[in-house]
Design a protein around this motif. Structure first.
Motif, PDB file in Angstrom:
ATOM      1  N   VAL A   2       0.849  -1.192   0.000  1.00  0.00           N
ATOM      2  CA  VAL A   2       0.000   0.000   0.000  1.00  0.00           C
ATOM      3  C   VAL A   2       0.885   1.243   0.000  1.00  0.00           C
ATOM      4  CG1 VAL A   2      -1.762   1.309   1.228  1.00  0.00           C
ATOM      5  CG2 VAL A   2      -1.829  -1.197   1.248  1.00  0.00           C
ATOM      6  N   GLU A   3       0.584   2.172  -0.931  1.00  0.00           N
ATOM      7  CA  GLU A   3       1.309   3.443  -0.991  1.00  0.00           C
ATOM      8  C   GLU A   3       0.309   4.577  -1.150  1.00  0.00           C
ATOM      9  OE1 GLU A   3       5.376   3.403  -3.212  1.00  0.00           O
ATOM     10  OE2 GLU A   3       3.986   2.227  -4.424  1.00  0.00           O
ATOM     11  N   VAL A   4       0.668   5.744  -0.643  1.00  0.00           N
ATOM     12  CA  VAL A   4      -0.111   6.955  -0.887  1.00  0.00           C
ATOM     13  C   VAL A   4       0.717   7.831  -1.815  1.00  0.00           C
ATOM     14  CG1 VAL A   4      -1.179   9.003   0.105  1.00  0.00           C
ATOM     15  CG2 VAL A   4      -1.280   6.816   1.335  1.00  0.00           C
ATOM     16  N   PHE A  22     -13.838   4.477 -13.377  1.00  0.00           N
ATOM     17  CA  PHE A  22     -14.499   5.573 -14.087  1.00  0.00           C
ATOM     18  C   PHE A  22     -15.637   6.124 -13.237  1.00  0.00           C
ATOM     19  CE2 PHE A  22     -17.690   7.311 -16.961  1.00  0.00           C
ATOM     20  CZ  PHE A  22     -16.907   8.220 -17.644  1.00  0.00           C
ATOM     21  N   GLY A  23     -15.702   7.450 -13.095  1.00  0.00           N
ATOM     22  CA  GLY A  23     -16.778   8.076 -12.335  1.00  0.00           C
ATOM     23  C   GLY A  23     -16.429   8.320 -10.880  1.00  0.00           C
ATOM     24  N   GLU A  24     -15.349   7.688 -10.383  1.00  0.00           N
ATOM     25  CA  GLU A  24     -14.975   7.848  -8.976  1.00  0.00           C
ATOM     26  C   GLU A  24     -14.228   9.167  -8.800  1.00  0.00           C
ATOM     27  OE1 GLU A  24     -15.098   6.425  -5.054  1.00  0.00           O
ATOM     28  OE2 GLU A  24     -15.984   5.580  -6.847  1.00  0.00           O
ATOM     29  N   LYS A  25     -14.446   9.842  -7.668  1.00  0.00           N
ATOM     30  CA  LYS A  25     -13.751  11.099  -7.398  1.00  0.00           C
ATOM     31  C   LYS A  25     -12.480  10.819  -6.624  1.00  0.00           C
ATOM     32  CE  LYS A  25     -18.050  13.758  -7.224  1.00  0.00           C
ATOM     33  NZ  LYS A  25     -18.935  14.590  -6.384  1.00  0.00           N
ATOM     34  N   TYR A  26     -11.367  11.415  -7.052  1.00  0.00           N
ATOM     35  CA  TYR A  26     -10.087  11.220  -6.373  1.00  0.00           C
ATOM     36  C   TYR A  26      -9.495  12.579  -6.004  1.00  0.00           C
ATOM     37  CZ  TYR A  26     -10.384   6.471  -8.244  1.00  0.00           C
ATOM     38  OH  TYR A  26     -10.802   5.199  -8.536  1.00  0.00           O
ATOM     39  N   GLY A  27      -8.781  12.596  -4.887  1.00  0.00           N
ATOM     40  CA  GLY A  27      -8.120  13.815  -4.457  1.00  0.00           C
ATOM     41  C   GLY A  27      -6.753  13.944  -5.092  1.00  0.00           C
ATOM     42  N   ALA A  28      -5.973  14.920  -4.613  1.00  0.00           N
ATOM     43  CA  ALA A  28      -4.628  15.137  -5.158  1.00  0.00           C
ATOM     44  C   ALA A  28      -3.729  13.945  -4.871  1.00  0.00           C
ATOM     45  CB  ALA A  28      -4.029  16.410  -4.589  1.00  0.00           C
ATOM     46  N   GLU A  29      -3.922  13.318  -3.690  1.00  0.00           N
ATOM     47  CA  GLU A  29      -3.162  12.127  -3.332  1.00  0.00           C
ATOM     48  C   GLU A  29      -4.116  10.945  -3.211  1.00  0.00           C
ATOM     49  OE1 GLU A  29      -0.800  12.911   0.169  1.00  0.00           O
ATOM     50  OE2 GLU A  29       0.879  13.522  -1.104  1.00  0.00           O
ATOM     51  N   VAL A  30      -3.646   9.770  -3.627  1.00  0.00           N
ATOM     52  CA  VAL A  30      -4.509   8.597  -3.661  1.00  0.00           C
ATOM     53  C   VAL A  30      -3.818   7.407  -3.002  1.00  0.00           C
ATOM     54  CG1 VAL A  30      -5.786   9.262  -5.718  1.00  0.00           C
ATOM     55  CG2 VAL A  30      -3.616   8.049  -5.965  1.00  0.00           C
ATOM     56  N   ARG A  31      -4.624   6.470  -2.534  1.00  0.00           N
ATOM     57  CA  ARG A  31      -4.123   5.238  -1.928  1.00  0.00           C
ATOM     58  C   ARG A  31      -4.037   4.173  -3.018  1.00  0.00           C
ATOM     59  NH1 ARG A  31      -6.614   0.847   1.145  1.00  0.00           N
ATOM     60  NH2 ARG A  31      -5.238   0.158   2.841  1.00  0.00           N
ATOM     61  N   VAL A  32      -2.842   3.631  -3.208  1.00  0.00           N
ATOM     62  CA  VAL A  32      -2.598   2.648  -4.262  1.00  0.00           C
ATOM     63  C   VAL A  32      -2.362   1.279  -3.629  1.00  0.00           C
ATOM     64  CG1 VAL A  32      -1.158   2.002  -6.220  1.00  0.00           C
ATOM     65  CG2 VAL A  32      -1.574   4.424  -5.723  1.00  0.00           C
TER      66      VAL A  32
END
Length: 878
Positions: A630-632, A647-657
């Motif tokens: 897991v990385e941010v 598709f359609g999901e809202k993401y912020g500037a940083e995301v959890r991968v």
């Protein structure tokens, strides 16, 4: 109306539209919910709304081109519903979208090809409008498409310029109109003449950005946003006088008419309006409830309640006194299920909500109507034309009688309502009635908004902790903030920190307990409202107070099950990309404790072999024990590394991968640390849920054993019933099927013989016209094949003859057969063309050979008219 227009059902129109653009490289996407993600919009009002962040430059598109059939609701013109030919609250918008890909020239060419070739509209019956300053669009229509200048109308900004708001992307529009009366000529045509034209397709060219001063500058990426009204195209192709009489709505109207004991065709205008209102509104409420809207006195819930109450009242106007909305909803559900399967899945919820609201409103209606009639009589006796605002407010405040309904009834009586007086009375009332009809916002979100300045955002610690010490920040009962709650209360709790995962990204909320100071709360759901995690539960013991220190503990067993199912959906997507098609992408998901559901874009059903290979590959990865990392990361970096975004999901500037090596996705859900923890994965089903959208339902981990135990129980039961070993069951079933087929074949033969026997009695009814005989008759309760056998036999016995037979076994199904001899053909009559036109009277069609043809219809109530028409036309033709 031109006879050359092809009859297409609403479902066929929808599918042809999507298929056309899929062939043009567009990604078919499912309809978004009527409850939009955009918090600034109450309901989904247009096909472009789900793509608004893309058009505004807030999000990058996952596809350069897309096409949808989007369900929409608008209530701004609700008073016109049923009174005009085309106003609706619920409608479907067919759309094709380009995100910086093609522009005007291509969009116009697509629209013309779709309209004239795919849907077969005569070119001479199409007129177009363009923005008055859009010389480019005008030239494309005239020079490249070949539309006469007389049929291209320049119109002003009010009609043909689209804005997303005071600032932002905007651009001119071009609209396509169908001409019902081209015989009126092309000189000075008026596209606003509803008796002649209907707008059916709107093309928006988003090519500018508008600043606060109204200045327009060209956009770097130009977009296309279009909308074709499904109901309007159905009216055109089904050649009916209004949208309500298409197969999308008319079956609902027929059901309501049958309940009321009314013949729609013979009803007066007022009754037809009521039936149309019911037909429109029932579609709307069915889809709203299916999308999890519940009736209330605020927001979307108020829209739903208002629509249901209008349905009930119009039913009462027609004399329906018993509960009827669930029965009418059955028809609407049946009409919707092919395109929107989830509507059928929520059938019981829909009917229960309608039943509750109808029962509740009938009580309100009885009291309020009686008082309103007294008020109306009093106003008329005084020689006035306006209902006092105080009286209207009393109806609302004391009896829960909606202002809109008071206005509607007043209008029918030729009166108005003093709105200023109503508003003044509303302001004077400072303490609201605590009855079921008050309009205070009691939602959780409303209370949290009021308290937001005094509480902190919830800190989520559930990725690493299953238990956490926390403090109660907010305590709610039925959405209203309280300081204390006792045992037996259903409560909503906001903590300063929590290990509970809140429902998001398809994963349901955790279960568990909150305890402290001798109190225990059983938590059955957790949802996220803005920055707060709301824990829904019941106090099993003790009391709770705001400020209490508590121990929050999740149910580890449920969490492990959710983790297994969630990670399994990630592996499933990767397996589908490898086995089926790399372009597959997620279109929705559900991660529960006992199962998982994964929706994905795919134009076809998966083969049995593909399903098996996908399942085997997922289980191989599980067995290989891939560890998760897991990385941010910044969003751009995550996408550059190949992380898949939904598709359609809202993401912020940083995301959890989340990266398992064989799968890397952006995801905020909870997952296993290693794929081996999943244990095993089993696909239960693969089905279609919408045009271009497939669904896989599966189980993982402990749920697989439960699934297999259930299957084993079924197999054991079948073994006992068939007195056979499990491996012998398929052979035994095949044997029974063969026996059933043989019996059915014998039954069909007997039916045919019976039909022939019945038909023999009709020979005496044949009449002679010129050199041939004609026989037009009905044979009740005879299937199509037997009807065909009977018609052929009668024609042979009569010699040179024209035989028309029809049969209906239910209100919505009619079969026709035409058998013509050679001499009838020589007279210019062909069975196929003839019977196809006759079937249209019953809302159907068909055709066949010149000597033998069959057709079908959907309205048996017009069978007598159809047969009389057939008899008359045969006499005239022969």
């Amino acid at each position: 109306m031109p006879a050359s227009l092809p009859y297409l059902s609403g479902s066929e129109i929808r599918q042809k539209f999507l298929d056309f653009f899929a062939q043009k490289g567009h990604q078919i996407l499912p309809s978004a919910s009527l409850v939009p993600e955009d918090p600034t919009v109450l309901l989904t009002i247009a096909g472009m709304l789900p793509f608004k962040p893309i058009f505004l430059g807030q999000r990058s598109p996952d596809f350069p081109r897309a096409t949808t059939s989007q369900k929409c609701i608008r209530t701004n013109d609700i008073e016109n519903v049923g009174r005009t030919a085309r106003h609706h609250t619920f409608f479907e918008m067919l759309g094709n979208f380009s995100f910086g890909d093609y522009f005007k020239e291509v969009a116009i060419a697509y629209a013309w090809e779709l309209s004239t070739k795919t849907f077969g509209l005569p070119k001479e019956r199409i007129a177009v409008s363009v923005f008055e300053e859009d010389d480019e669009a005008f030239a494309i229509w005239r020079d490249q498409i070949g539309v006469s200048e007389k049929r291209i109308k320049r119109m002003g900004a009010d009609d043909n310029f689209w804005n997303s708001g005071p600032t932002g992307p905007c651009g001119p529009c071009s609209e396509l109109y169908y001409d019902f009366h081209p015989e009126r000529g092309d000189d000075e045509i008026d596209l606003n003449d509803d008796s002649r034209f209907i707008e059916f397709y709107n093309l928006v060219f988003m090519q500018y950005n508008q600043d606060a001063e109204g200045n327009l500058t060209p956009l770097q990426n130009k977009n296309i946003d279009t909308g074709m009204g499904l109901e309007r195209m159905a009216q055109i192709l089904q050649q009916v006088p209004n949208n309500y009489e298409t197969d999308l709505i008319f079956p609902i109207i027929k059901t309501a008419a049958e309940i009321a004991g009314i013949d729609y065709a013979k009803a007066d205008e007022k009754t037809q309006v009521s039936l149309k209102v019911i037909g429109d509104h029932v579609r709307a409420v069915v889809h709203l409830i299916a999308d999890e809207v519940r009736a209330s006195n605020i927001g979307r819930g108020y829209v739903l309640r208002r629509l249901i109450r209008r349905v009930v009242r119009h039913g009462r106007l027609m004399g329906i006194s018993e509960d009827f909305t669930p029965k009418v909803a059955e028809t609407a559900i049946a009409l919707s299920e092919s395109a929107y399967p989830h509507v059928r899945q929520r059938e019981e919820t829909i009917k229960a909500e309608l039943q509750r609201e109808e029962t509740r409103f009938l009580k309100t209606l009885a009291r309020g109507e009686k008082l309103l009639q007294e008020i109306i009589e009093k106003v008329k006796k005084a020689g006035k034309t306006e209902i006092p605002g105080n009286d209207a407010f009393t109806l609302y405040d004391t009896y829960g009688f909606p202002l809109e309904l008071t206005q509607e009834i007043a209008e029918e009586e030729g009166l108005t309502v003093d709105l200023a007086g109503y508003e003044a009375a509303m302001k004077k009332q400072t303490i609201r009635s605590q009855s079921a009809h008050e309009t205070i916002d009691l939602t959780v979100q409303g209370s949290l908004d009021k308290l937001a300045e005094n509480i902190h955002a919830t800190q989520f610690v559930g990725y690493t902790e299953a238990v956490a010490n926390a403090k109660i920040e907010v305590l709610l009962i039925e959405g209203e903030a309280v300081e204390e709650a006792e045992a037996g209360s259903e409560v909503q709790i906001v903590l300063d920190r929590t290990p509970f995962y809140a429902e998001s990204g398809g994963q349901i909320g955790d279960r568990g307990t909150i305890s402290g100071y001798g109190s225990i709360v059983s938590i059955h759901d957790v949802k996220k409202e803005s920055d707060f995690f709301v824990h829904f539960g019941r106090i099993e013991r003790g009391n709770l107070r705001v400020g209490d220190s508590v121990n929050a503990q999740i149910d580890r067993s449920c969490r492990r099950r959710a983790q297994a199912n969630h990670t399994a959906t990630h592996l499933l997507q990767s397996a589908l990309k490898k086995i089926v098609d790399d372009s597959i992408s997620q279109a929705g998901s559900l991660v529960a404790f006992d199962r998982l559901r994964f929706d994905f874009n795919c134009p076809r059903a998966l083969t049995t072999e593909e399903i098996q290979q996908v399942e085997e590959l997922v289980n191989t990865w599980i067995g290989e024990a891939h560890a998760g990392v897991v990385e941010v990361l910044p969003l751009a970096e995550a996408k550059a590394k190949g992380a898949i975004a939904m598709f359609g999901e809202k993401y912020g500037a940083e995301v959890r991968v989340l990266d398992f090596g064989i799968s890397m996705e952006l995801c905020g859900g909870t997952h296993v640390n290693n794929t081996a923890e999943i244990g095993v994965f089993k696909i239960i089903s693969e089905t279609g849920v919408a045009a271009g959208i497939r669904r896989i339902e599966a189980v993982a981990g402990p749920a697989v054993l439960e699934y297999l135990n259930l299957r084993d129980k079924v197999v054991r039961d079948l073994s006992d019933r068939f007195k056979a070993k499990p491996e012998e069951i398929p052979e035994r079933i095949t044997s029974l099927q063969n026996e059933l087929k043989a019996t059915q074949k014998e039954l069909d033969s007997l039916k045919g013989e019976l039909a022939i026997t019945k038909s023999e009695q009709l020979l005496a009814e044949a009449e002679t016209v010129g050199e041939v005989k004609i026989l037009v008759a009905e044979l009740p309760n005879v299937d199509a094949e037997s009807l065909k056998t009977a018609a052929e036999r009668l024609q042979q016995k009569l010699g040179e003859a024209a035989v028309i037979l029809a049969s209906s076994s239910e209100p919505q199904k009619v079969n026709f057969i035409a058998a013509f001899s050679p001499k009838v053909n020589k007279k210019g009559l062909q069975a196929g063309k003839f019977i196809g036109q006759i079937a249209k009277i019953c809302g159907g069609g068909g055709g066949g050979k010149p000597n033998l043809a069959q057709a079908g219809g959907r309205d048996a109530t017009k069978l007598t008219e159809a047969l009389e028409t057939a008899r008359k036309q045969l006499r005239e033709g022969l």
